[in-house]
Design an enzyme around this catalytic site. Structure first.
Site, short mmCIF file in Angstrom:
data_model
loop_
_atom_site.label_atom_id
_atom_site.label_comp_id
_atom_site.label_asym_id
_atom_site.label_seq_id
_atom_site.Cartn_x
_atom_site.Cartn_y
_atom_site.Cartn_z
N GLN A 67 0.85 -1.17 0.04
CA GLN A 67 0.00 -0.16 0.03
C GLN A 67 0.83 1.34 0.12
O GLN A 67 0.45 2.13 -0.36
CB GLN A 67 -0.88 -0.04 1.44
N ASN A 74 -2.19 -10.77 8.55
CA ASN A 74 -2.96 -9.74 8.70
C ASN A 74 -4.42 -10.16 8.22
O ASN A 74 -4.74 -10.34 7.05
CB ASN A 74 -2.54 -8.65 7.97
N GLU A 75 -5.47 -10.07 8.99
CA GLU A 75 -6.81 -10.13 8.81
C GLU A 75 -7.16 -11.44 7.63
O GLU A 75 -7.64 -11.36 6.61
CB GLU A 75 -7.29 -9.12 8.11
C1 FCB Z 1 -7.85 -3.18 6.74
C2 FCB Z 1 -6.53 -3.38 6.24
C3 FCB Z 1 -5.76 -2.37 5.73
C4 FCB Z 1 -6.47 -1.07 5.24
C5 FCB Z 1 -7.59 -0.93 6.20
C6 FCB Z 1 -8.37 0.42 5.65
O1 FCB Z 1 -8.85 -4.20 6.92
O2 FCB Z 1 -5.66 -4.36 6.85
O3 FCB Z 1 -4.52 -2.98 4.95
O4 FCB Z 1 -6.54 -1.21 3.92
O5 FCB Z 1 -8.38 -2.08 6.35
#
Ligand code: FCB
Length: 382
Positions: free
Chosen positions: A20, A148-149
């Site tokens: 990003q 991450n997520e």
């Molecule tokens: C989260 C992501 C991050 C960014 C935010 C707004 O879900 O982990 O990379 O995109 O949202």
């Protein structure tokens, strides 16, 4: 309540992810959603960390771009490893505690060609990469976020079909979740073998599902499925819980997302600070330290950001007063950046980026957050 009113040694920072912000990356996203130069953070990280320091931060979260490190299967690029060594050292030199994510949704092209997350050996590939990076960087990095997520990614990439590889298959979705879970567990074991003092966790996006009366039943089902299933599976393999909190979902009838939307962000997400408190309370049962790894708002005009941060932090403090062990807060994001399938339009940054000149301009809300970080607390109750 007088300040300071957050725990001693609390971490205050902001989060980013490689794809990003860095620029110049070719990975599984770039042929569909190309981040191009992004914020050119790859060559401007010194300047950006200088800004974070000037804003009173004492920690920073970033991710390592796998596609840079392992350009060919099994071949690690020494020059790029050296780059990230410089990056993490630059944080240390400024007394910014590094929190490093190993997978923030991107994979190298060779792995994508082999089926990506669907590949049966995904957990092997991922833990091999993790092992190499942690061996190289753990002199400077104590905190590691494996994934991450994972659920959010799997939902968008394998159920909704919006993110690469843009599939819509419940079978693949379930496979992917298993592979991600195994990847986390293997990487956890590998990292702890390198040095058992290293702190390892995942960053999990938890939604606050809110249902009243009969809908409370649905709320529990949604919570169980979405928020806690994954965490339950890995609970013996994490030293801390990383929480990403953005929104809530009100349940009415049999319908989700029946929010009032009184105040919304540029993304159309309702601002609901109280939700972070409930999610934190729910995580209490794991008896692990919690770091809020992401919480933020797209707000190009910077009209709502300062209040957004303040209000969420007041609810975080309330959870801490109730005994929840929260040890850090990372705003998403330090810089405006490439918001995945939404491109460059959403502006999440404490710092505005002019994508033509790459100039950075600190937003007023960043100074408000600075006051909180420097005071290690904030006034007035909820
Ligand atoms: C989260 C992501 C991050 C960014 C935010 C707004 O879900 O982990 O990379 O995109 O949202």
């Amino acid at each position: 309540m007088s300040k300071p009113n957050f725990p001693k040694n609390f971490y205050w920072g902001a989060s980013t992810s490689a794809y990003q912000v860095e620029g110049g990356i070719k990975n599984n996203w770039s042929s569909v959603f190309d981040a191009g130069r992004a914020c050119d953070h790859y060559s401007r990280f010194q300047e950006d960390f200088g800004i974070a320091k000037s804003l009173g931060h004492n920690a920073h979260r970033l991710s390592i771009e796998w596609a840079r490190i392992e350009t060919e299967e099994g071949k690690f690029n020494e020059k790029e490893i050296e780059h990230y060594r410089e990056v993490t050292q630059a944080l240390r030199e400024r007394d910014l505690e590094p929190f490093v994510t190993l997978w923030h949704w991107t994979i190298p092209l060779w792995l994508q060609e082999k089926g990506g997350l669907k590949n049966k050996k995904f957990s092997f590939y991922f833990s091999r990469f993790a092992e190499r990076i942690v061996k190289e960087l753990s002199r400077d990095v104590l905190f590691w976020i494996t994934l991450n997520e994972p659920l959010f990614y799997a939902t968008n990439a394998y159920l909704k079909g919006t993110w690469p590889p843009q599939k819509k298959s419940i079978y693949q979705y379930i496979d992917i979740l298993k592979n991600l879970r195994d990847a986390h567990i293997q990487a956890y074991q590998v990292i702890k073998k390198i040095n058992s003092n290293l702190q390892v966790g995942i960053a999990k996006n938890n939604i606050y599902f809110e249902g009243r009366g009969i809908n409370a039943l649905l709320q529990h089902a949604a919570d169980w499925w979405w928020n806690f299933r994954f965490l339950d599976h890995i609970k013996n393999h994490q030293d801390f819980i990383g929480l990403n909190y953005y929104f809530h979902s009100r349940i009415q009838g049999l319908r989700f997302n029946q929010n009032e939307n009184k105040v919304i962000s540029d993304m159309g997400w309702e601002i609901y600070p109280e939700g972070i408190y409930h999610v934190l309370e729910d995580l209490y049962k794991y008896k692990k330290p919690i770091y809020i790894m992401e919480n933020g708002i797209a707000d190009a005009k910077d009209e709502k950001r300062a209040a957004f941060i303040r209000d969420h932090l007041r609810w975080v403090r309330k959870a801490i007063e109730n005994g929840v062990d929260v040890r850090g807060y990372f705003y998403w994001s330090l810089l405006d950046n490439f918001e995945w399938d939404k491109g460059f339009l959403p502006r999440f940054g404490l710092v505005e980026v002019d994508y033509k000149t790459m100039q950075r301009k600190i937003r007023p809300s960043a100074y408000e957050y600075k006051n909180i970080a420097v005071d290690n607390g904030l006034d007035s109750d909820i």
